[in-house]
Design a protein around this motif. Structure first.
Motif, PDB file in Angstrom:
ATOM      1  N   MET A 103     -24.787 -16.423   2.752  1.00 18.37           N
ATOM      2  CA  MET A 103     -25.226 -16.045   4.023  1.00 18.37           C
ATOM      3  C   MET A 103     -25.208 -14.489   4.247  1.00 18.37           C
ATOM      4  SD  MET A 103     -26.356 -18.748   5.172  1.00 18.37           S
ATOM      5  CE  MET A 103     -26.630 -18.529   6.949  1.00 18.37           C
ATOM      6  N   LEU A 104     -24.341 -13.820   3.795  1.00 16.45           N
ATOM      7  CA  LEU A 104     -24.404 -12.339   4.262  1.00 16.45           C
ATOM      8  C   LEU A 104     -25.496 -11.777   3.226  1.00 16.45           C
ATOM      9  CD1 LEU A 104     -20.461 -11.709   4.104  1.00 16.45           C
ATOM     10  CD2 LEU A 104     -22.006 -11.482   6.007  1.00 16.45           C
ATOM     11  N   HIS A 105     -25.630 -12.078   1.956  1.00 12.10           N
ATOM     12  CA  HIS A 105     -26.643 -11.627   1.087  1.00 12.10           C
ATOM     13  C   HIS A 105     -28.077 -11.937   1.650  1.00 12.10           C
ATOM     14  CE1 HIS A 105     -24.116  -9.788  -1.851  1.00 12.10           C
ATOM     15  NE2 HIS A 105     -23.689 -10.659  -2.015  1.00 12.10           N
ATOM     16  N   LYS A 106     -28.208 -13.345   2.059  1.00 15.11           N
ATOM     17  CA  LYS A 106     -29.350 -13.516   2.702  1.00 15.11           C
ATOM     18  C   LYS A 106     -29.819 -12.714   4.018  1.00 15.11           C
ATOM     19  CE  LYS A 106     -31.560 -17.609   5.227  1.00 15.11           C
ATOM     20  NZ  LYS A 106     -31.249 -18.603   5.715  1.00 15.11           N
ATOM     21  N   THR A 107     -28.810 -12.476   4.731  1.00 21.08           N
ATOM     22  CA  THR A 107     -28.931 -11.644   6.097  1.00 21.08           C
ATOM     23  C   THR A 107     -29.395 -10.382   5.494  1.00 21.08           C
ATOM     24  OG1 THR A 107     -27.544 -13.201   7.380  1.00 21.08           O
ATOM     25  CG2 THR A 107     -28.177 -10.928   8.357  1.00 21.08           C
ATOM     26  N   LEU A 108     -28.628  -9.663   4.750  1.00 25.66           N
ATOM     27  CA  LEU A 108     -28.999  -8.450   4.341  1.00 25.66           C
ATOM     28  C   LEU A 108     -30.154  -8.074   3.715  1.00 25.66           C
ATOM     29  CD1 LEU A 108     -27.312  -5.551   4.207  1.00 25.66           C
ATOM     30  CD2 LEU A 108     -26.588  -6.158   1.816  1.00 25.66           C
ATOM     31  N   ASN A 109     -30.714  -9.047   2.799  1.00 24.44           N
ATOM     32  CA  ASN A 109     -32.073  -9.084   2.221  1.00 24.44           C
ATOM     33  C   ASN A 109     -33.069  -9.173   3.493  1.00 24.44           C
ATOM     34  OD1 ASN A 109     -31.121  -9.047  -0.215  1.00 24.44           O
ATOM     35  ND2 ASN A 109     -31.193 -11.164  -0.633  1.00 24.44           N
ATOM     36  N   SER A 113     -36.183  -4.108   6.125  1.00 24.49           N
ATOM     37  CA  SER A 113     -37.376  -3.439   7.118  1.00 24.49           C
ATOM     38  C   SER A 113     -36.512  -2.422   7.929  1.00 24.49           C
ATOM     39  CB  SER A 113     -37.994  -4.241   7.720  1.00 24.49           C
ATOM     40  OG  SER A 113     -37.501  -5.037   8.790  1.00 24.49           O
ATOM     41  N   LEU A 114     -35.348  -2.416   8.043  1.00 26.95           N
ATOM     42  CA  LEU A 114     -34.735  -1.533   9.050  1.00 26.95           C
ATOM     43  C   LEU A 114     -34.366   0.141   8.444  1.00 26.95           C
ATOM     44  CD1 LEU A 114     -31.949  -3.567  10.193  1.00 26.95           C
ATOM     45  CD2 LEU A 114     -33.891  -3.247  11.364  1.00 26.95           C
ATOM     46  N   GLY A 115     -34.685   0.151   7.209  1.00 23.76           N
ATOM     47  CA  GLY A 115     -34.640   1.528   6.703  1.00 23.76           C
ATOM     48  C   GLY A 115     -33.555   1.700   5.970  1.00 23.76           C
ATOM     49  N   THR A 116     -33.230   2.890   5.141  1.00 28.02           N
ATOM     50  CA  THR A 116     -32.065   2.965   4.086  1.00 28.02           C
ATOM     51  C   THR A 116     -30.988   3.060   4.705  1.00 28.02           C
ATOM     52  OG1 THR A 116     -32.491   5.353   3.869  1.00 28.02           O
ATOM     53  CG2 THR A 116     -33.534   3.456   2.236  1.00 28.02           C
ATOM     54  N   ASN A 117     -30.650   3.866   6.025  1.00 28.04           N
ATOM     55  CA  ASN A 117     -29.641   4.096   6.850  1.00 28.04           C
ATOM     56  C   ASN A 117     -28.958   2.933   7.256  1.00 28.04           C
ATOM     57  OD1 ASN A 117     -29.582   6.973   5.858  1.00 28.04           O
ATOM     58  ND2 ASN A 117     -30.497   7.426   7.878  1.00 28.04           N
ATOM     59  N   ALA A 118     -29.623   2.327   7.909  1.00 24.92           N
ATOM     60  CA  ALA A 118     -29.261   0.823   8.549  1.00 24.92           C
ATOM     61  C   ALA A 118     -28.843  -0.016   7.654  1.00 24.92           C
ATOM     62  CB  ALA A 118     -30.272   0.366   9.569  1.00 24.92           C
ATOM     63  N   LEU A 119     -29.612   0.050   6.164  1.00 27.17           N
ATOM     64  CA  LEU A 119     -29.196  -1.065   5.439  1.00 27.17           C
ATOM     65  C   LEU A 119     -27.831  -0.636   4.528  1.00 27.17           C
ATOM     66  CD1 LEU A 119     -30.235  -3.587   4.114  1.00 27.17           C
ATOM     67  CD2 LEU A 119     -31.583  -1.899   2.296  1.00 27.17           C
ATOM     68  N   ALA A 120     -27.825   0.551   4.581  1.00 25.39           N
ATOM     69  CA  ALA A 120     -26.513   0.973   3.811  1.00 25.39           C
ATOM     70  C   ALA A 120     -25.543   0.767   4.671  1.00 25.39           C
ATOM     71  CB  ALA A 120     -26.483   2.701   3.530  1.00 25.39           C
ATOM     72  N   PHE A 121     -25.372   0.974   6.249  1.00 28.97           N
ATOM     73  CA  PHE A 121     -24.426   0.534   7.259  1.00 28.97           C
ATOM     74  C   PHE A 121     -24.119  -0.969   7.138  1.00 28.97           C
ATOM     75  CE2 PHE A 121     -23.183  -1.166  11.161  1.00 28.97           C
ATOM     76  CZ  PHE A 121     -21.890  -0.540  11.415  1.00 28.97           C
ATOM     77  N   TYR A 122     -25.265  -1.851   7.255  1.00 29.67           N
ATOM     78  CA  TYR A 122     -24.920  -3.297   7.264  1.00 29.67           C
ATOM     79  C   TYR A 122     -24.364  -3.583   5.881  1.00 29.67           C
ATOM     80  CZ  TYR A 122     -27.096  -3.560  11.616  1.00 29.67           C
ATOM     81  OH  TYR A 122     -27.496  -3.819  13.102  1.00 29.67           O
ATOM     82  N   SER A 123     -24.889  -2.934   4.993  1.00 31.71           N
ATOM     83  CA  SER A 123     -24.189  -3.395   3.645  1.00 31.71           C
ATOM     84  C   SER A 123     -22.456  -3.062   3.521  1.00 31.71           C
ATOM     85  CB  SER A 123     -24.790  -2.503   2.445  1.00 31.71           C
ATOM     86  OG  SER A 123     -24.053  -2.857   1.055  1.00 31.71           O
ATOM     87  N   MET A 124     -22.209  -1.985   4.140  1.00 27.98           N
ATOM     88  CA  MET A 124     -20.633  -1.443   3.987  1.00 27.98           C
ATOM     89  C   MET A 124     -20.187  -2.474   5.226  1.00 27.98           C
ATOM     90  SD  MET A 124     -20.049   0.579   2.086  1.00 27.98           S
ATOM     91  CE  MET A 124     -21.312   0.048   0.907  1.00 27.98           C
ATOM     92  N   ASP A 125     -20.688  -2.772   6.410  1.00 27.45           N
ATOM     93  CA  ASP A 125     -20.436  -3.831   7.156  1.00 27.45           C
ATOM     94  C   ASP A 125     -20.081  -5.259   6.665  1.00 27.45           C
ATOM     95  OD1 ASP A 125     -19.519  -4.413   9.999  1.00 27.45           O
ATOM     96  OD2 ASP A 125     -21.608  -5.603  10.208  1.00 27.45           O
ATOM     97  N   PHE A 126     -21.012  -5.511   5.980  1.00 22.07           N
ATOM     98  CA  PHE A 126     -20.794  -6.858   5.330  1.00 22.07           C
ATOM     99  C   PHE A 126     -19.759  -7.069   4.317  1.00 22.07           C
ATOM    100  CE2 PHE A 126     -25.225  -8.385   6.348  1.00 22.07           C
ATOM    101  CZ  PHE A 126     -24.933  -8.623   7.783  1.00 22.07           C
ATOM    102  N   THR A 127     -19.379  -5.792   3.583  1.00 27.67           N
ATOM    103  CA  THR A 127     -18.376  -5.715   2.710  1.00 27.67           C
ATOM    104  C   THR A 127     -17.104  -5.843   3.414  1.00 27.67           C
ATOM    105  OG1 THR A 127     -19.756  -4.395   1.162  1.00 27.67           O
ATOM    106  CG2 THR A 127     -17.279  -3.972   0.911  1.00 27.67           C
ATOM    107  N   ILE A 128     -16.944  -5.023   4.456  1.00 29.42           N
ATOM    108  CA  ILE A 128     -15.739  -5.360   5.402  1.00 29.42           C
ATOM    109  C   ILE A 128     -15.581  -6.615   5.607  1.00 29.42           C
ATOM    110  CG2 ILE A 128     -14.516  -4.500   7.475  1.00 29.42           C
ATOM    111  CD1 ILE A 128     -15.868  -1.792   6.630  1.00 29.42           C
ATOM    112  N   LEU A 129     -16.621  -7.353   6.093  1.00 31.70           N
ATOM    113  CA  LEU A 129     -16.462  -8.810   6.700  1.00 31.70           C
ATOM    114  C   LEU A 129     -15.947  -9.626   5.261  1.00 31.70           C
ATOM    115  CD1 LEU A 129     -19.799  -9.320   8.944  1.00 31.70           C
ATOM    116  CD2 LEU A 129     -17.322  -9.639   9.367  1.00 31.70           C
TER     117      LEU A 129
END
Length: 158
Positions: A103-109, A113-129
């Motif tokens: 579910m985390l990978h599905k949501t991240l994919n 469309s949010l852009g690279t900065n937001a995608l990088a943040f959410y990637s780190m956020d999901f890593t913490i989750l």
């Protein structure tokens, strides 16, 4: 056995707290901390609108944990054979990890469309989750330890 059940409950409550704070509310100091620790150049993040399937799963897994915990407690107090509950709990352990990661990978994919900065943040956020998920795994492991004690106690009664 009661100590193991208490440790299981304590681990799952910590997981619930971390998921609620980090995933749902996402305070500003957390956003700044993730940005500074991982050296992300984040301008403006979109409003946190968690994917409902992920939210339902996270809280669904927590609800399933508490239901299994309560049923095991009833088995403990009634000196019944908890074999079926042990099998279900054992199967819930990998299922929780696999579905959470999926579910985390599905949501991240879906956030490409949010852009690279937001995608990088959410990637780190999901890593913490994912790391927060260790508390949930610990809760299931403690509950499995409690199950083994309850199973041994039932075997000794025969």
């Amino acid at each position: 056995m009661r100590r193991l059940m208490t440790l299981a409950m304590f681990s799952e409550v910590i997981y619930l707290l971390l998921v609620t704070v980090v995933f749902i509310f996402r305070p500003e100091f957390y956003t700044k901390a993730v940005g500074s620790v991982f050296k992300l150049n984040i301008g403006e993040l979109p409003v946190n609108a968690p994917d409902m399937t992920l939210t339902i799963f996270l809280y669904g897994s927590i609800a399933v944990f508490f239901i299994l915990w309560f049923i095991l407690k009833v088995y403990m107090d009634s000196d019944s054979d908890p074999l079926v509950l042990g099998i279900v709990t054992f199967l819930m352990l990998p299922a929780t990890v696999i579905v959470t990661r999926y579910m985390l990978h599905k949501t991240l994919n879906g956030m490409t469309s949010l852009g690279t900065n937001a995608l990088a943040f959410y990637s780190m956020d999901f890593t913490i989750l994912k790391y927060c998920g260790w508390f949930s795994i610990a809760g299931f492991i403690f509950m499995l330890m409690g199950y083994s004690v309850a199973r041994q106690r039932f075997a000794d009664l025969d």
